[in-house]
Design a protein around this motif. Structure first.
Motif, short mmCIF file in Angstrom:
data_model
loop_
_atom_site.label_atom_id
_atom_site.label_comp_id
_atom_site.label_asym_id
_atom_site.label_seq_id
_atom_site.Cartn_x
_atom_site.Cartn_y
_atom_site.Cartn_z
N HIS A 50 0.84 -1.20 0.00
CA HIS A 50 0.00 0.00 0.00
C HIS A 50 0.87 1.25 0.00
N PRO A 51 0.97 1.93 -1.14
CA PRO A 51 1.77 3.17 -1.20
C PRO A 51 1.33 4.22 -0.18
N GLU A 52 0.05 4.30 0.12
CA GLU A 52 -0.42 5.29 1.09
C GLU A 52 0.08 4.99 2.51
N SER A 56 6.58 1.50 -1.94
CA SER A 56 6.95 2.19 -3.18
C SER A 56 5.73 2.28 -4.08
N SER A 57 5.60 3.40 -4.75
CA SER A 57 4.49 3.59 -5.69
C SER A 57 4.94 3.15 -7.08
N ASP A 59 3.08 3.71 -9.93
CA ASP A 59 2.61 4.63 -10.96
C ASP A 59 2.12 5.90 -10.29
N GLU A 60 1.73 6.87 -11.09
CA GLU A 60 1.30 8.15 -10.53
C GLU A 60 0.00 8.06 -9.75
N GLU A 61 -0.78 7.01 -10.00
CA GLU A 61 -2.03 6.84 -9.27
C GLU A 61 -1.81 6.25 -7.88
N GLY A 62 -0.67 5.60 -7.66
CA GLY A 62 -0.34 5.07 -6.35
C GLY A 62 -1.22 3.92 -5.91
N ASP A 64 -2.62 0.04 -5.07
CA ASP A 64 -2.12 -1.12 -4.34
C ASP A 64 -1.68 -2.20 -5.33
N TYR A 65 -0.77 -3.04 -4.90
CA TYR A 65 -0.29 -4.17 -5.71
C TYR A 65 0.18 -5.25 -4.76
#
Length: 141
Positions: A50-52, A56-57, A59-62, A64-65
């Motif tokens: 979770h970028p939030e 690490s993000s 893409d620019e949308e940030g 989840d992966y």
């Protein structure tokens, strides 16, 4: 598809290894969540990032992966060492399972279903030939 995956296995594992190690990291990201009471195969262990929360993000949308693993212990170590990581989940395949369309109403269901579970749910939940029959008998109203 996850950004990364780890198809390696080492040492003894407390939980089942992925049934087809070469396929770890190839399963769809969007699957069911929980339910079914029984599983047929462990497909992979997933650590959602979770970028939030500090991951690490990508893409620019940030968004989840996840990172996929063949072995629980490797997923757990990665989770503990990574900012923004959840505890590992396990992706299981169900060929026969319990459908609970409403609370307390159980029906046997047949057909391939992929779902993410909490890892501890694996304990005692591998489907045997009579698992569903016994469950329905024990939970009959």
């Amino acid at each position: 598809m996850p950004l990364r995956h780890d198809q390696t296995v080492s040492g003894i594992s407390a939980y089942p290894l992925a049934v087809e190690i070469a396929k770890v990291g190839t399963y769809p990201a969007l699957v069911k969540s929980g339910a079914g009471y029984f599983y047929d195969d462990v497909l992979e262990y997933r650590v959602w990032m979770h970028p939030e929360r500090g991951a690490s993000s990508l893409d620019e949308e940030g968004g989840d992966y996840f990172v996929a693993f063949a072995q629980h212990e490797k997923a757990l170590a990665f989770s503990k060492a990574s900012s923004g990581a959840e505890e590992p989940l396990v992706l299981v395949r169900q060929m026969e399972y319990i459908d609970e369309s409403e609370d307390g109403v159980y029906e046997a269901a047949v057909g391939e279903r992929l779902t993410e579970w909490r890892v501890e749910w694996l304990e005692g939940s591998r489907r045997a030939a009579d698992s569903i029959e016994k469950f329905l008998r024990d939970h009959r109203k």
